[in-house]
Design a protein around this motif. Structure first.
Motif, mmCIF file in Angstrom:
data_model
loop_
_atom_site.group_PDB
_atom_site.id
_atom_site.type_symbol
_atom_site.label_atom_id
_atom_site.label_comp_id
_atom_site.label_asym_id
_atom_site.label_seq_id
_atom_site.Cartn_x
_atom_site.Cartn_y
_atom_site.Cartn_z
ATOM 1 N N ILE A 178 0.827 -1.206 0.000
ATOM 2 C CA ILE A 178 0.000 0.000 0.000
ATOM 3 C C ILE A 178 0.862 1.257 0.000
ATOM 4 C CG2 ILE A 178 -0.189 -0.038 2.517
ATOM 5 C CD1 ILE A 178 -2.873 1.149 0.005
ATOM 6 N N SER A 205 1.877 13.161 2.386
ATOM 7 C CA SER A 205 0.790 12.178 2.345
ATOM 8 C C SER A 205 0.917 11.179 3.484
ATOM 9 C CB SER A 205 0.802 11.446 1.000
ATOM 10 O OG SER A 205 0.606 12.339 -0.073
ATOM 11 N N LEU A 207 -1.926 10.594 6.405
ATOM 12 C CA LEU A 207 -2.566 9.296 6.657
ATOM 13 C C LEU A 207 -2.166 8.693 8.000
ATOM 14 C CD1 LEU A 207 -2.078 7.743 3.094
ATOM 15 C CD2 LEU A 207 -4.172 8.708 4.051
ATOM 16 N N HIS A 232 -11.219 6.142 7.825
ATOM 17 C CA HIS A 232 -10.659 4.924 7.243
ATOM 18 C C HIS A 232 -9.137 4.968 7.335
ATOM 19 C CE1 HIS A 232 -10.102 1.457 4.763
ATOM 20 N NE2 HIS A 232 -9.536 2.157 3.789
ATOM 21 N N GLN A 233 -8.547 3.979 7.958
ATOM 22 C CA GLN A 233 -7.095 3.916 8.101
ATOM 23 C C GLN A 233 -6.531 3.218 6.877
ATOM 24 O OE1 GLN A 233 -5.774 2.350 11.796
ATOM 25 N NE2 GLN A 233 -3.620 2.786 11.421
ATOM 26 N N VAL A 234 -6.075 4.010 5.910
ATOM 27 C CA VAL A 234 -5.585 3.458 4.651
ATOM 28 C C VAL A 234 -4.346 2.614 4.874
ATOM 29 C CG1 VAL A 234 -4.777 4.046 2.340
ATOM 30 C CG2 VAL A 234 -6.558 5.425 3.421
ATOM 31 N N ILE A 235 -3.412 3.121 5.700
ATOM 32 C CA ILE A 235 -2.167 2.405 6.000
ATOM 33 C C ILE A 235 -2.253 1.894 7.430
ATOM 34 C CG2 ILE A 235 0.335 2.578 6.126
ATOM 35 C CD1 ILE A 235 0.216 4.879 4.174
ATOM 36 N N SER A 236 -2.095 0.600 7.609
ATOM 37 C CA SER A 236 -2.206 -0.002 8.937
ATOM 38 C C SER A 236 -0.987 0.328 9.784
ATOM 39 C CB SER A 236 -2.361 -1.518 8.823
ATOM 40 O OG SER A 236 -1.182 -2.097 8.289
ATOM 41 N N HIS A 274 -7.832 13.535 9.859
ATOM 42 C CA HIS A 274 -7.010 13.987 8.734
ATOM 43 C C HIS A 274 -6.959 15.506 8.681
ATOM 44 C CE1 HIS A 274 -6.661 9.957 7.235
ATOM 45 N NE2 HIS A 274 -7.965 9.818 7.052
ATOM 46 N N LEU A 295 1.498 4.227 -2.981
ATOM 47 C CA LEU A 295 1.481 5.660 -2.694
ATOM 48 C C LEU A 295 2.772 6.321 -3.159
ATOM 49 C CD1 LEU A 295 -0.003 8.041 -1.280
ATOM 50 C CD2 LEU A 295 1.232 7.405 0.812
#
Length: 680
Positions: free
Chosen positions: A295, A313, A317, A531-535, A325, A299
């Motif tokens: 992921i 970015s 995130l 929403h947590q795009v990157i864990s 955000h 990016l």
């Protein structure tokens, strides 16, 4: 008879294997050489021939598995076996006098490690329940405190007082210190002669004295899970003289030794006689693109055309469940930059966040610190820098490591500085300036000459404080009147992040975002949660890889940083109300630029990295003191509606314009600056 003969043959086979191992590893030649050197020396009445034998269990197992098992599981039998082998071999080679007895041969079997099997690992639940045998174990622990070296008896000699008895011969009764033995076990007055039963008398001139120290260690897993050391669960480890130079406070070591139980009144504790102690270092693997989480790699590919968008970015995130955000954007970016420099290097970036929402600041720092392997949260029960007291058993001084030392090559979260006393603040400032912690031995511990111990400060420090909002001024071109926390403490921190904006509308946006997130969470409306795009695991993996990548400073970046430093020192010190510009800014800017290059997966620190570092630094200085000739307006947060201004092409254009303005500023104040960059 057959059984006895078989036992004797088995023992002979083990001796042959031991001799073959010594010969194969070159240690037999070393033993012979040492014996010859002792014979040629002027030392009279040599009492002990001491040999250090290094044993690699894996290599020994390939030669004789039974012998390897004896070394690990029956150390006393292995010691006797190697003692007999060395004695017989030395006599056969004629390198020691015939008068030397087997008791005068001392073989120190040093293990390079143990098999990585569960049966050889000493777990906390085992040693607190006293479930272990008298054999070699290993555990990984962090050194929390240590005494100064003190004397102990390595060897004591006894004689039978009856001159006609065989026991009256010199060197018949020689006692050597064994693993786990106390001083009272080595030197006693109740030994009897084997031949006549008479009480033996010690020959005090035959004592050999050594040095060792006592360290308190906490199991690594228990240490970092608890965030602070639990000294009542510590293991007492005895370190002999040849291992002392390798031990230091806060270090993480793999200890090989034999555990014993010590009774002190009604209290029982675990003691560990260290056979060997090995420093645990983080692996320095080269950064491989395939190891970057997918992921984040996507990016990175999407933002590769922009020199600033990827890092922005990543900050955008980061930790959306704590701060939505856009809120605390600059603090998140500073924390990520600081994490790039937590590995074993001199370019450490400390962070101080100043803002009204200290609860959010604390949670953000706690979350960011959890992404590194070594992190310590300072607690009131633990000293900040260290503490020295007297050991009631040995009479020597005990140096107890503070939180900043225990976070060795990691992050130490100091918490809120609002409640700190002035003395503690001054000590912190001195420690961060010199990267050295100074501890003075109190007179109650040692009444002799003044003793000062210095400990290196090799951890990254994070803290937060509240601003004095009553003194804030809206005009950024006027020097600000700031309180004690923002005036004195920041000088010891590399990066000071002002998390409040002077414009009320921005603060209202931040507060509204936080309240909205809290309400959504309270209603359990998971579909509307951020929403947590990157864990967190992806962030952890990325930080581990990116922070280990080397970053070399280019000439253009160095020139830009130097020009900004020289110009700012001149401009800010002039005028009716001059504002300070820290002398350490040059080193900080260089470190920040290198950290940004790492964060962007670049091996060269370019002029673009230097530009962002200068932008962040100028924002910090302007927010604290006002007056920016570069027309920088601090912006700790941004709205989602303006996201392109901070992450996209509009941000690139704004940064390019700032870069051109910065070049002209440097050219006006630094005569050695060339406005045409080599990278153009």
């Amino acid at each position: 008879m057959l059984a006895a003969a078989r036992i004797q043959q088995d023992k002979l086979n083990l001796k042959e294997s031991a001799l073959y191992y010594l010969d194969k590893t070159g240690q037999l030649a070393s033993i012979k050489k040492k014996c010859i050197e002792i014979q040629q020396s002027n030392e009279k009445q040599v009492q002990i021939y001491s040999f250090l034998i290094n044993i690699d269990i894996q290599e020994l197992c390939q030669i004789d598995a039974e012998l390897a098992n004896m070394v690990t599981c029956k150390p006393s039998d292995a010691y006797t076996l190697f003692q007999e082998v060395c004695f017989t071999t030395s006599h056969t080679l004629g390198v020691i006098p015939k008068s030397i007895k087997p008791t005068q041969i001392h073989c120190n079997l040093m293990l390079k490690g143990l098999p990585t099997l569960p049966s050889f690992i000493l777990r906390p639940r085992d040693y607190f329940a006293s479930k272990f045998a008298s054999r070699f174990y290993q555990f990984v622990g962090v050194v929390c405190s240590m005494t100064s070296p003190f004397k102990y008896t390595r060897c004591a000699k006894y004689r039978c007082p009856i001159s006609e008895c065989y026991g009256s011969d010199e060197n018949t009764y020689v006692r050597l210190h064994t693993a786990g033995a106390k001083e009272t076990q080595t030197v006693r007055n109740d030994f009897h002669c084997f031949y006549c039963g008479t009480l033996l008398v010690e020959d005090v001139n035959g004592r050999i004295i050594g040095e060792r120290l006592i360290v308190k260690m906490v199991c690594k897993d228990a240490f970092y899970e608890a965030s602070c050391p639990q000294y009542h669960q510590s293991i007492t480890v005895y370190i002999r003289d040849d291992l002392i130079p390798s031990v230091f406070l806060g270090g993480c070591f793999n200890v090989v030794g034999i555990p014993t139980i010590e009774n002190s009144g009604s209290k029982m504790s675990l003691a560990f006689e260290a056979n060997n102690i090995l420093l645990i270092e983080e692996p320095a693997n080269a950064l491989m693109p395939k190891n970057i989480p997918e992921i984040i790699n996507q990016l990175y590919t999407d933002r590769v055309s922009s020199p600033w968008s990827f890092s922005s970015s990543m900050a955008y995130l980061f930790a959306p469940d704590i701060a939505p955000h856009g809120t605390f954007h600059k603090l998140k970016l500073h924390l990520l930059l600081s994490l790039m420099q937590t590995t074993q290097c001199e370019k450490i970036l400390d962070v101080l966040a100043v803002g009204k929402d200290t609860h959010i600041l604390h949670r953000l720092m706690m979350h960011a610190a959890s992404l590194v392997n070594q992190q310590v949260t300072h607690a009131s029960s633990t000293p900040i820098f260290g503490h020295i007291q007297k050991d009631p058993q040995t009479g020597t001084c005990i140096i107890e490591a503070g939180s900043v030392v225990l976070a060795h090559h990691g992050v130490c979260l100091l918490g809120c500085l609002d409640t700190w006393k002035k003395d503690a603040k001054e000590k912190l400032r001195a420690a961060t300036d010199n990267r050295v912690i100074t501890l003075t031995v109190p007179r109650t511990v040692d009444a002799g000459p003044l003793q000062i111990h210095t400990l290196p400060l090799q951890s990254t420090l994070w803290a937060y404080a509240s601003p004095d909002v009553r003194k804030m001024k809206a005009d950024l071109f006027v020097a600000q009147d700031i309180d004690d926390n923002s005036k004195k403490i920041p000088e010891g921190f590399s990066m000071v992040v002002m998390c409040d904006n002077n414009e009320q509308t921005w603060d209202e946006f931040k507060e509204a975002s936080l309240i909205h997130q809290a309400l959504i969470g309270a209603m359990n409306a998971t579909q509307d949660q951020p929403h947590q795009v990157i864990s967190n695991q992806d962030f952890r993996q990325f930080i581990t890889l990116a922070s280990q990548q080397p970053a070399e400073l280019t000439k253009a970046a160095q020139q830009l940083i130097k020009g900004y430093f020289v110009g700012s020192r001149r401009v800010r010190s002039s005028g009716v109300r001059g504002t300070p510009f820290p002398p350490a800014a040059l080193k900080t800017l260089t470190s920040m630029a290198a950290a940004h290059a790492k964060l962007c997966l670049r091996k060269d620190v370019t002029e673009n990295d230097a530009t962002l570092a200068i932008m962040l630094y100028e924002e910090s200085i302007t927010a604290r003191f006002g007056y920016s000739t570069l027309n920088v307006h601090p912006c700790p947060h941004f709205r989602d509606s303006n996201i392109s201004n901070y992450l996209g092409s509009e941000n690139d254009l704004r940064m390019q314009q700032f870069q051109e303005q910065l070049r002209r500023f440097c050219a006006n104040h630094d005569p050695n600056f060339s406005i045409h960059s080599p990278e153009d």
